[in-house]
Design an enzyme around this catalytic site. Structure first.
Site, PDB file in Angstrom:
ATOM      1  CG  ASP A 113      -6.463  -2.782   2.794  1.00  0.00           C
ATOM      2  OD1 ASP A 113      -5.416  -2.558   3.417  1.00  0.00           O
ATOM      3  OD2 ASP A 113      -7.056  -1.922   2.105  1.00  0.00           O
ATOM      4  CG  MET A 135     -12.027  -2.623   4.412  1.00  0.00           C
ATOM      5  SD  MET A 135     -10.415  -2.233   3.709  1.00  0.00           S
ATOM      6  CE  MET A 135      -9.614  -1.382   5.072  1.00  0.00           C
ATOM      7  CG  ASP A 172      -5.130   2.559   0.716  1.00  0.00           C
ATOM      8  OD1 ASP A 172      -6.107   1.791   0.629  1.00  0.00           O
ATOM      9  OD2 ASP A 172      -4.011   2.203   1.117  1.00  0.00           O
ATOM     10  CG  HIS A 175      -9.275   0.266  -0.965  1.00  0.00           C
ATOM     11  ND1 HIS A 175      -8.754   0.071   0.298  1.00  0.00           N
ATOM     12  CD2 HIS A 175     -10.623   0.230  -0.810  1.00  0.00           C
ATOM     13  CE1 HIS A 175      -9.736  -0.057   1.169  1.00  0.00           C
ATOM     14  NE2 HIS A 175     -10.884   0.039   0.524  1.00  0.00           N
ATOM     15  CG  MET A 188     -11.506   3.367   1.594  1.00  0.00           C
ATOM     16  SD  MET A 188      -9.950   3.328   2.505  1.00  0.00           S
ATOM     17  CE  MET A 188      -8.793   3.326   1.162  1.00  0.00           C
ATOM     18  CG  HIS A 208      -3.869  -1.364  -1.806  1.00  0.00           C
ATOM     19  ND1 HIS A 208      -4.956  -2.119  -2.193  1.00  0.00           N
ATOM     20  CD2 HIS A 208      -4.302  -0.589  -0.778  1.00  0.00           C
ATOM     21  CE1 HIS A 208      -6.000  -1.807  -1.445  1.00  0.00           C
ATOM     22  NE2 HIS A 208      -5.633  -0.879  -0.574  1.00  0.00           N
ATOM     23  CB  SER A 228      -0.908   0.006   1.224  1.00  0.00           C
ATOM     24  OG  SER A 228      -1.496   1.281   1.317  1.00  0.00           O
ATOM     25  CG  MET A 243      -8.558   7.263   1.968  1.00  0.00           C
ATOM     26  SD  MET A 243      -7.988   7.207   3.675  1.00  0.00           S
ATOM     27  CE  MET A 243      -6.935   5.751   3.638  1.00  0.00           C
TER      28      MET A 243
HETATM   29  C1  DX5 Z   1      -6.731   1.612   5.270  1.00  0.00           C
HETATM   30  C2  DX5 Z   1      -6.208   1.278   3.903  1.00  0.00           C
HETATM   31  C3  DX5 Z   1      -5.095   0.315   3.879  1.00  0.00           C
HETATM   32  C4  DX5 Z   1      -3.845   0.745   4.602  1.00  0.00           C
HETATM   33  C5  DX5 Z   1      -3.184  -0.475   5.135  1.00  0.00           C
HETATM   34  O1  DX5 Z   1      -7.912   2.291   5.151  1.00  0.00           O
HETATM   35  O2  DX5 Z   1      -7.245   0.734   3.105  1.00  0.00           O
HETATM   36  O3  DX5 Z   1      -4.776  -0.098   2.561  1.00  0.00           O
HETATM   37  O4  DX5 Z   1      -2.953   1.455   3.782  1.00  0.00           O
HETATM   38  O5  DX5 Z   1      -2.144  -0.089   5.931  1.00  0.00           O
HETATM   39  P1  DX5 Z   1      -1.485  -1.043   7.033  1.00  0.00           P
HETATM   40  O6  DX5 Z   1      -0.947  -2.237   6.301  1.00  0.00           O
HETATM   41  O7  DX5 Z   1      -0.463  -0.166   7.623  1.00  0.00           O
HETATM   42  O8  DX5 Z   1      -2.593  -1.427   7.978  1.00  0.00           O
HETATM   43 ZN    ZN Z   2      -6.656  -0.123   1.138  1.00  0.00          ZN
END
Ligand code: DX5
Ligand code: ZN
Length: 217
Positions: free
Chosen positions: A175, A137, A34, A65, A67, A32, A7, A36
């Protein structure tokens, strides 16, 4: 072989290009991303210009991903960035099937994600027939570096059973809080794609290769 998805949320943002380069010879990995929106989750990360630049600098598959509260907007506006897998949250839509159909027009793989308190059974068989990936998740979405929620194993097993009986190509991705202490058990339960942020990045580039291998072994 289990796919590992580092990630980039945990990478060195001031040196993203060199961070990408450290992974260029590794097999079976996805990056990956993220994304948001500060509305679906209380955090804001990166958007279109950054993802576009990343897509031009790497040949590794991009796993986005989302969010976000309005995934449909993102299906349209990210379509030219060579994203391999597009995942959105079940909780962000009232009509997952039509979103999946739309996303399939532009992305080779489409995933749907569920938060820790969302019932697995809300992912109907009809949805499972259409998606390529289920993202379970194992922390509340929004931040890296949180602790893994133990209840995740039973959810993986739930989907593994459905995969074995009727959806053989389904990718089961986990994840949040993934590290070498839980990865073996996650794979044994049926996960075949592990996202890891802080575990992979926290000790710097010289350990990336060993970290990735440790998650698979
Ligand atoms: C959290 C993200 C994850 C995050 C995981 O909302 O979706 O992808 O980056 O990070 P770690 O591996 O540090 O929990
Ligand atoms: Zn993620």
């Amino acid at each position: 072989m289990t796919t590992i998805s580092p990630s980039l949320l945990a990478c060195d943002f001031l040196n993203i290009e060199s961070e990408l380069g450290h992974f260029s010879n590794f097999k079976n990995i996805w990056f990956h991303l993220d994304i948001m929106d500060s509305h679906f989750v209380p955090n804001l990360t990166f958007g279109h210009p950054i993802v576009e630049k990343i897509s031009k600098k790497t040949k590794i598959k991009l796993d986005a991903h989302f969010m976000v509260s309005n995934p449909e907007f993102f299906i349209n506006t990210f379509k030219d960035f060579e994203i391999h897998n597009f995942t959105f949250h079940l909780e962000a839509t009232t009509d997952p099937l039509s979103l999946i159909k739309k996303a399939k027009e532009y992305y080779p793989s489409v995933g749907i994600s569920i938060k820790p308190n969302t019932e697995c059974s809300l992912i109907t068989d009809e949805i499972l027939r259409e998606i390529d990936l289920i993202l379970i998740m194992s922390v509340e979405p929004g931040f890296g570096g949180q602790s893994f929620i133990e209840d995740t194993y039973s959810k993986i097993k739930y989907f593994k059973k459905l995969k074995d009986s009727s959806h053989p190509n389904l990718v089961i991705q986990v994840d949040g809080g993934v590290n070498k202490e839980n990865s073996h058990k996650l794979i044994k339960a049926g996960a075949n794609n592990l996202v890891a942020g802080s575990y992979i990045f926290k000790d710097g580039p010289s350990s990336y290769s060993a970290k990735i291998e440790s998650l698979r072994s």
